[in-house]
Write an enzyme that holds these catalytic residues in place. Sequence first.
Site, PDB file in Angstrom:
ATOM      1  N   GLY A   1       0.792  -1.221   0.000  1.00 42.15           N
ATOM      2  CA  GLY A   1       0.000   0.000   0.000  1.00 42.15           C
ATOM      3  C   GLY A   1       0.825   1.271   0.000  1.00 42.15           C
ATOM      4  O   GLY A   1       0.482   2.243  -0.684  1.00 42.15           O
ATOM      5  N   SER A   2       1.904   1.309   0.765  1.00 40.19           N
ATOM      6  CA  SER A   2       2.702   2.536   0.845  1.00 40.19           C
ATOM      7  C   SER A   2       3.327   2.877  -0.499  1.00 40.19           C
ATOM      8  O   SER A   2       3.323   4.042  -0.921  1.00 40.19           O
ATOM      9  CB  SER A   2       3.793   2.400   1.916  1.00 40.19           C
TER      10      SER A   2
ATOM     11  N   ASN B   1      -7.929   3.660   8.555  1.00 37.16           N
ATOM     12  CA  ASN B   1      -7.237   2.546   9.191  1.00 37.16           C
ATOM     13  C   ASN B   1      -7.305   2.578  10.715  1.00 37.16           C
ATOM     14  O   ASN B   1      -7.124   1.551  11.370  1.00 37.16           O
ATOM     15  CB  ASN B   1      -5.768   2.517   8.759  1.00 37.16           C
TER      16      ASN B   1
ATOM     17  N   GLN C   1      -7.425  -0.691   3.658  1.00 38.07           N
ATOM     18  CA  GLN C   1      -8.253  -1.304   4.702  1.00 38.07           C
ATOM     19  C   GLN C   1      -9.572  -1.841   4.165  1.00 38.07           C
ATOM     20  O   GLN C   1     -10.198  -2.698   4.787  1.00 38.07           O
ATOM     21  CB  GLN C   1      -8.537  -0.273   5.805  1.00 38.07           C
TER      22      GLN C   1
ATOM     23  N   SER D   1      -3.269  -3.727  -0.468  1.00 41.00           N
ATOM     24  CA  SER D   1      -2.134  -4.466   0.078  1.00 41.00           C
ATOM     25  C   SER D   1      -2.558  -5.864   0.509  1.00 41.00           C
ATOM     26  O   SER D   1      -3.613  -6.034   1.127  1.00 41.00           O
ATOM     27  CB  SER D   1      -1.560  -3.703   1.282  1.00 41.00           C
ATOM     28  N   GLY D   2      -1.718  -6.854   0.195  1.00 44.50           N
ATOM     29  CA  GLY D   2      -2.073  -8.249   0.429  1.00 44.50           C
ATOM     30  C   GLY D   2      -2.197  -8.651   1.885  1.00 44.50           C
ATOM     31  O   GLY D   2      -3.041  -9.473   2.241  1.00 44.50           O
ATOM     32  N   HIS D   3      -1.374  -8.072   2.753  1.00 42.77           N
ATOM     33  CA  HIS D   3      -1.335  -8.583   4.129  1.00 42.77           C
ATOM     34  C   HIS D   3      -2.505  -8.095   4.979  1.00 42.77           C
ATOM     35  O   HIS D   3      -2.616  -8.468   6.144  1.00 42.77           O
ATOM     36  CB  HIS D   3       0.005  -8.249   4.793  1.00 42.77           C
TER      37      HIS D   3
ATOM     38  N   THR E   1      12.259  -7.362 -10.905  1.00 42.28           N
ATOM     39  CA  THR E   1      11.795  -8.740 -11.083  1.00 42.28           C
ATOM     40  C   THR E   1      10.552  -8.981 -10.247  1.00 42.28           C
ATOM     41  O   THR E   1      10.514  -8.657  -9.061  1.00 42.28           O
ATOM     42  CB  THR E   1      12.896  -9.728 -10.661  1.00 42.28           C
TER      43      THR E   1
ATOM     44  N   CYS F   1       2.036   1.780  11.695  1.00 38.20           N
ATOM     45  CA  CYS F   1       3.173   2.483  11.120  1.00 38.20           C
ATOM     46  C   CYS F   1       3.688   3.597  12.016  1.00 38.20           C
ATOM     47  O   CYS F   1       4.778   4.111  11.820  1.00 38.20           O
ATOM     48  CB  CYS F   1       2.799   3.060   9.757  1.00 38.20           C
TER      49      CYS F   1
END
EC number: 2.8.1.7
Length: 401
Positions: free
Chosen positions: A72-73, A152, A180, A200-202, A238, A326
């Site tokens: 996300g960042s 968030n 979020q 974001s995946g996490h 990559t 964060c």
Amino acid sequence: MSRFLYLDNAATTKTAPEVLEAMLPYFTEKFGNPSSVYQFAAGNKSVIDEQRDLIAATLGAKGKEIYFTAGGSESDNWALKATAEAYAQKGKHIITTKIEHHAVLHSAQYLEKQGYEVTYLDVDEDGKVRLQDLEAAIRPDTILISVMYANNEIGTIQPIREIGAIAHEHGILFHTDAVQAYGHLPIDVDACHIDMLSASGHKLNGPKGIGFLYIRTGVKIRSFIHGGAQERKRRAGTENVPGIVGLGAAVKRAFASMEERTGKEKEMRDYLIGRVLEEIPYTRLNGHPTDRLPGNTNFSFRFIEGESLLIRLDMKGICGSSGSACTSGSLDPSHVLLAIGLPHEIAHGSLRLTLNEEITREDIDYVVESLKEIAEGLRRMSPLYEDFMKKQAGRASEKNR
């Protein structure tokens, strides 16, 4: 520690078993570089495009509009900085809000140093943008509006469809930080006139270090990382094949279970909110009472320091936070809580508990009983609370005369 309860899912979520299982072959048997020409590696390029199409379908977008990032960042930085650079000849004015994630706020502050002007919109006491304020802030040289989909910290969901319509009407690009919200709320980029979206995946039981930026076809945005020709020459490096595969698996899981999963989270969220507000005095809920993320709760406890509260919860096996992960090392009160009008002394006593579908009513009961005990103990040690109670007793005595 007799019990462990993880209630900080806004910070990160655990990687789901099926996500990890999907990723493993791409660390070992299928480790080829997707940019290589031989068949062994070229198969990974096809796998990446499959995940791209899968994610796009959840947004009503096209596969070619999804660009994989480190999270996300990076996506937020890319959306603001590269858009500002690309549209500088049109204007140098950007609109955002005072409650954005620091990835947006710090990017905006960086652009201010480069000669751009940024308007930081106030929000109401629930954390919502006032549409009339947005309209009033628009200028002929406004090139970008960036408003997060859902906050968030306090969980408030913004009127994204209306914001997007305003941006579209004025011919201004619209970016939303949906880190979020994505995977927890249904999102349609066309219906909401979203030109760019970060995810974001996490945050949805996927791996850390992977995310994406949706960029609508026709948006003139510069490359953010230079080097190779990956991501259609817009984001060099990559590709993180295991991460991309894991993100795809997490997205598939999240959208297949969204209705049932978020229904459970809302039920437990409302049960937690109800008990805390009813049973712990001098406590307030931060954020909108109903237009909030399914698993988000955020409370302020008067006469209590948030850090002390977190430490004592940790001793009882409960993981929570006082705001964004964060900025957890900062001693300053949350910029979000200050923006919704809380004074410093109350903002300092905040607690964010963010749930997932595994949390039970029994878990909530344990959390509430722990909070009651901790709050009572900390307030007994607070001179401010002692003075407050003496004044309350004095007022009561005066009334009874």
